[in-house]
Scaffold this motif. Sequence first.
Motif, short mmCIF file in Angstrom:
data_model
loop_
_atom_site.label_atom_id
_atom_site.label_comp_id
_atom_site.label_asym_id
_atom_site.label_seq_id
_atom_site.Cartn_x
_atom_site.Cartn_y
_atom_site.Cartn_z
N GLU A 187 -3.63 0.00 -3.43
CA GLU A 187 -4.21 0.40 -2.15
C GLU A 187 -3.49 1.64 -1.62
O GLU A 187 -2.28 1.76 -1.73
CB GLU A 187 -4.08 -0.73 -1.12
CG GLU A 187 -4.68 -0.40 0.22
CD GLU A 187 -4.62 -1.54 1.21
OE1 GLU A 187 -5.02 -1.32 2.37
OE2 GLU A 187 -4.18 -2.63 0.84
N ILE A 188 -4.27 2.54 -1.04
CA ILE A 188 -3.72 3.74 -0.40
C ILE A 188 -4.18 3.73 1.05
O ILE A 188 -5.35 3.48 1.35
CB ILE A 188 -4.22 5.03 -1.07
CG1 ILE A 188 -3.75 5.10 -2.53
CG2 ILE A 188 -3.72 6.25 -0.31
CD1 ILE A 188 -4.28 6.31 -3.29
N GLN A 189 -3.23 4.01 1.95
CA GLN A 189 -3.55 4.16 3.36
C GLN A 189 -3.22 5.60 3.74
O GLN A 189 -2.09 6.05 3.58
CB GLN A 189 -2.75 3.21 4.23
CG GLN A 189 -3.00 3.39 5.72
CD GLN A 189 -2.20 2.42 6.57
OE1 GLN A 189 -1.85 1.35 6.12
NE2 GLN A 189 -1.93 2.81 7.80
N PRO A 241 0.83 -1.21 0.00
CA PRO A 241 0.00 0.00 0.00
C PRO A 241 0.86 1.27 0.00
O PRO A 241 1.94 1.29 0.58
CB PRO A 241 -0.80 -0.10 1.30
CG PRO A 241 -0.67 -1.49 1.77
CD PRO A 241 0.58 -2.04 1.17
N SER A 242 0.36 2.30 -0.65
CA SER A 242 0.99 3.61 -0.57
C SER A 242 0.49 4.25 0.72
O SER A 242 -0.72 4.34 0.95
CB SER A 242 0.58 4.47 -1.76
OG SER A 242 0.99 3.86 -2.96
N ILE A 243 1.41 4.68 1.57
CA ILE A 243 1.04 5.17 2.90
C ILE A 243 1.37 6.65 3.00
O ILE A 243 2.50 7.07 2.73
CB ILE A 243 1.77 4.38 4.00
CG1 ILE A 243 1.39 2.91 3.92
CG2 ILE A 243 1.44 4.96 5.38
CD1 ILE A 243 2.14 2.02 4.86
N LEU A 244 0.37 7.43 3.39
CA LEU A 244 0.56 8.84 3.68
C LEU A 244 0.52 8.97 5.21
O LEU A 244 -0.55 8.85 5.81
CB LEU A 244 -0.52 9.69 3.04
CG LEU A 244 -0.65 9.57 1.51
CD1 LEU A 244 -1.82 10.38 1.01
CD2 LEU A 244 0.63 10.00 0.84
N THR A 300 -8.88 5.24 -6.31
CA THR A 300 -8.01 4.09 -6.08
C THR A 300 -8.84 2.82 -6.03
O THR A 300 -10.06 2.86 -6.01
CB THR A 300 -7.21 4.28 -4.78
OG1 THR A 300 -6.29 3.20 -4.62
CG2 THR A 300 -8.13 4.34 -3.57
N LEU A 322 -5.15 12.23 -5.78
CA LEU A 322 -4.39 10.98 -5.71
C LEU A 322 -5.08 9.95 -6.59
O LEU A 322 -6.28 9.74 -6.47
CB LEU A 322 -4.33 10.46 -4.28
CG LEU A 322 -3.68 11.35 -3.23
CD1 LEU A 322 -3.84 10.74 -1.85
CD2 LEU A 322 -2.22 11.55 -3.56
N SER A 352 -4.50 5.88 -7.96
CA SER A 352 -3.71 4.67 -7.81
C SER A 352 -4.51 3.47 -8.27
O SER A 352 -5.73 3.43 -8.13
CB SER A 352 -3.29 4.48 -6.35
OG SER A 352 -2.65 3.24 -6.16
#
Length: 163
Positions: free
Chosen positions: A45-47, A27-30, A58, A40, A42
């Motif tokens: 998965e984005i967290q 996952p891409s994590i911010l 996403t 954003l 994607s």
Amino acid sequence: MFSKKNKVKGSSLLNQKQSEPNKPAVPSILSRDLVMTGDLISDGEIQVDGKVIGDIKTKSLLVGKTANIKGEIIADDVRVHGTVDGQIKAHTVTLAKSAHVVGDILHVNLSIETGAFLEGLCKRMLDTELADASKISLINKDSEPNNPSPSAILTNNPKNVLS
């Protein structure tokens, strides 16, 4: 050691690695100390644990307890533990007990835990209706030609290129 047999074996291992199906990316994590302004997009998965001011599109989105999102969310799966101010369009939406959502939710499946805050309209849709509703345009038609919006800059339209 350097025989022809080993070279064939090495190249077959290379071909095996190339023919394996793509594994899902991490996952891409911010993180919570990050403030992101902009959209954003994607395929994975984005967290989000920080603050996002902009739209998110996403496959899967996890909104952490410390997250604050101001914008539209379009995804297949959305799990909210933090704060969202904006519309959510997703196949599956889960609001945890710590969730705080102000905005409409367009969904196929919706789960709300006791204690979650929701102020907005919840509308159940069919898969086909949700797919049509999820189509977004990244071109802002209200922007001035000399001062394009950031989303207009991202398009392939040469008229939107900065000088």
